[in-house]
Design an enzyme around this catalytic site. Structure first.
Site, short mmCIF file in Angstrom:
data_model
loop_
_atom_site.label_atom_id
_atom_site.label_comp_id
_atom_site.label_asym_id
_atom_site.label_seq_id
_atom_site.Cartn_x
_atom_site.Cartn_y
_atom_site.Cartn_z
N LYS A 196 36.32 58.26 32.42
CA LYS A 196 36.13 57.96 33.85
C LYS A 196 37.05 56.82 34.27
CE LYS A 196 33.68 55.27 36.44
NZ LYS A 196 34.55 55.00 37.60
N GLY A 248 36.28 46.43 31.28
CA GLY A 248 35.92 46.04 32.64
C GLY A 248 35.28 44.67 32.65
N SER A 249 34.40 44.46 33.60
CA SER A 249 33.82 43.13 33.78
C SER A 249 32.76 42.84 32.71
CB SER A 249 33.19 43.02 35.16
OG SER A 249 32.15 43.97 35.27
N THR A 250 32.56 41.56 32.44
CA THR A 250 31.56 41.15 31.47
C THR A 250 30.17 41.57 31.95
OG1 THR A 250 32.93 39.36 30.67
CG2 THR A 250 30.57 39.13 30.29
N GLY A 253 29.72 45.15 31.18
CA GLY A 253 29.71 45.25 29.71
C GLY A 253 28.34 44.89 29.14
N GLU A 270 35.73 45.80 25.94
CA GLU A 270 36.84 44.87 26.19
C GLU A 270 36.61 44.29 27.58
OE1 GLU A 270 39.60 43.19 27.58
OE2 GLU A 270 40.97 44.92 27.47
N CYS A 304 43.07 40.93 32.14
CA CYS A 304 41.96 40.29 31.43
C CYS A 304 42.44 39.14 30.57
CB CYS A 304 41.21 41.32 30.60
SG CYS A 304 42.29 42.38 29.66
N GLU A 401 36.33 34.02 35.87
CA GLU A 401 37.50 34.89 35.92
C GLU A 401 37.78 35.22 37.39
OE1 GLU A 401 37.09 38.97 34.39
OE2 GLU A 401 38.99 38.67 33.35
#
Ligand code: NDP
Length: 492
Positions: A196, A248-250, A253, A270, A304, A401
């Site tokens: 995706k 993607g974003s923490t 995640g 990641e 990132c 971030e």
């Protein structure tokens, strides 16, 4: 005027401004509407829903793409499972390699078209998509094609076996590159894939799916389903997915990790980063300035591993910052399709709002902002390259971030202090060190809590080199021999 007079006459000052040099978009042919790529062909979504994808540099719509609902996800996973059971899972590695080599060559052949498409849908400068993203995409496929028939040599005595169906969710900052990082090792190891792409950058993945079909990849081995976060969530939580790979974003995640706990699925994440870029007073200053510029302004800072926290040794701090400001003023911000552009468009209105908000917070917290006086295009999403001085460790711009072209600058006196400050972050993806002393590079690299440490360079990627993080930057490695591990049974 005589010739002698002409030669003596003062010549008008030369105009050193860049002339526009716009890449043509004619090479790209877009469909008005894209279905979901399932079982080797484009299919209308059972959800019957579509959403537009726009060019962030102009805000003009490019195409409509399907929004995969739960039943569509189910169809895609089923197709991937059948392809795994019927052919791909048991195909000899040397046969799988042929497909991957063919895909790699076709990516090379069509790399100009794919680069233009990537820039149109994502906003990154054409010189980056053309010279960095696409060459790395092809290199990744070549590299993992090379491993496909050598897995038993990569892990001797361990009988490497594929996991089954991999559900992969990728972000919008490097759409093709993240696809390559995930799809190439998964296919090389004998897994099938449902991918995706991000909601704002689906077009290159859909074009790639058609390219893979043209390369003869058996139906169902690679499926591409488009949609928003809900589609990603249905995919990673699908009961017949054996492996989840997410970039993607923490925040997302963490959600994925908690929802997959106890399911037995193999997971790699990641996630975000807030990398420290450390400049010692013995560093070659002009090269370090270029490294810092590349570290934070490459891809508008949507990276990132961006070097978003700069630590400069106190003895050179003021001189370094002055030079950096001068260099910032020479960056060309604007049309991503212009070959001279250094900083392109911000990927979406949402991301622009997030960057603007954090920059306002930085000012309100007392940091001093510098932005060059450049003119931004009237339409599209753009943000001036920005740097902050007078930043303290507790400022939000030093901790969060930003994922935009914004650099927070701090200083240090000793190597120990540099380490302490650099490691004062919940993230641990990457770091950079500039010094002329080799021993100091090794000393720093030993102590920096980051998955990747670059020395006297920054943002260097190679398919043979593993990439991944510590702490809130996630776990697992992509690239290199390590990248195979994420897709093999029983080997960690
Ligand atoms: P997300 O983490 O939301 O998006 C990454 C991918 O995950 C996209 O394909 C997204 O779909 C999908 N997704 C979203 N929610 C879920 C879910 N619950 N389950 C499964 N998949 C999901 O990042 P954003 O695009 O929202 O960006 C927000 C911030 O994240 C950025 O400002 C940046 O700080 C950080 N980020 C970090 C990246 C990195 O490489 N480390 C990459 C991208 C963002 P969709 O796009 O449709 O929402």
């Amino acid at each position: 005027m005589t010739k002698a007079e002409l030669l003596r006459a003062p010549s008008p000052p030369l105009d050193w401004k860049y002339a526009p040099s716009r890449e043509s978009t004619e090479i790209v042919s877009l469909n008005e509407r894209y279905g979901l790529f399932i079982d080797g062909k484009f299919q209308a979504p059972l959800s019957k829903k579509y959403f537009p994808t726009i060019n962030p540099a102009t805000e003009e719509p490019l195409a409509e793409v399907a929004e995969a609902g739960e039943r569509d996800v189910n169809r895609a996973v089923k197709a991937a499972r059948s392809a795994y059971d019927d052919s791909w899972g048991s195909m000899p590695g040397k046969e799988r390699a042929k497909y991957l080599f063919r895909i790699a060559r076709m990516v090379q052949e069509r790399s100009r078209e794919l680069a233009v498409l990537e820039t149109m849908d994502g906003g990154k400068p054409i010189k980056e998509s053309r010279d960095v993203d696409l060459p790395l995409v092809a290199a990744h496929f070549f590299y993992y094609a090379g491993w496909a028939d050598k897995l038993e040599y990569a892990f001797p005595g361990l009988d490497p076996q594929p996991l089954g169906v991999a559900g992969q969710v990728i972000p919008w900052n490097f759409p093709m590159m993240m696809l390559a990082w995930k799809v190439a090792p998964a296919l090389a190891t004998g897994n099938t894939v449902v991918l995706k792409p991000a909601e704002t950058t689906p077009l290159s993945a859909l074009t790639f799916a058609a390219l893979a079909a043209e390369a003869g990849l058996p139906p169902g081995v690679l499926n591409v389903i488009t949609g928003a976060g809900a589609t990603g969530s249905s995919l990673v939580n699908h009961g017949d997915v054996d492996k989840v790979a997410f970039t993607g974003s923490t925040a997302v995640g963490k959600l994925i990790r908690s929802s997959l706990a106890g399911t037995g699925k193999k997971v790699t994440l990641e996630l975000g980063g807030k990398a420290a870029h450390v400049i010692f007073d013995d560093a070659p200053m002009d090269q370090a300035i270029e490294g810092v510029i590349n570290g934070i302004f490459f891809n508008q800072g949507h990276v990132c591993c961006a070097g978003s926290r700069l630590f400069v040794q106190e003895s050179i701090h003021d001189r370094f910052v002055d030079k950096l400001k001068r260099r910032l003023s020479t960056l060309r911000v604007g049309d991503p399709l212009d070959k001279n552009t250094d900083v392109g468009a911000i990927n979406s209105a949402e991301q622009l709002a997030k960057i603007s908000e954090l920059v306002e917070i930085g000012r309100a917290e007392g940091a001093e902002m510098f932005q060059p006086d450049c003119v931004l295009p009237r339409n599209g999403f753009f943000f001036r390259p920005t740097l902050f001085t007078g930043v303290s460790q507790s400022h939000r711009i030093a901790q969060e971030e930003i994922f935009g072209p914004v650099l927070s600058i701090m200083s240090f006196r000793t190597p120990e202090e540099a380490i302490e400050k650099a490691n004062n972050t919940p993230y641990g993806l990457s770091a950079g060190v500039w010094t002329s002393k080799g021993s100091r590079i090794l000393w720093m690299a030993d102590r920096l809590r980051a998955g990747v440490v670059w020395a006297n360079t920054y943002n260097k990627f190679d398919p043979a080199s593993p990439f991944g993080g510590y702490k809130e930057s996630g776990f697992g490695r992509e690239g290199g021999r390590h990248g195979l591990l994420a897709y093999l049974k029983g080997i960690t």
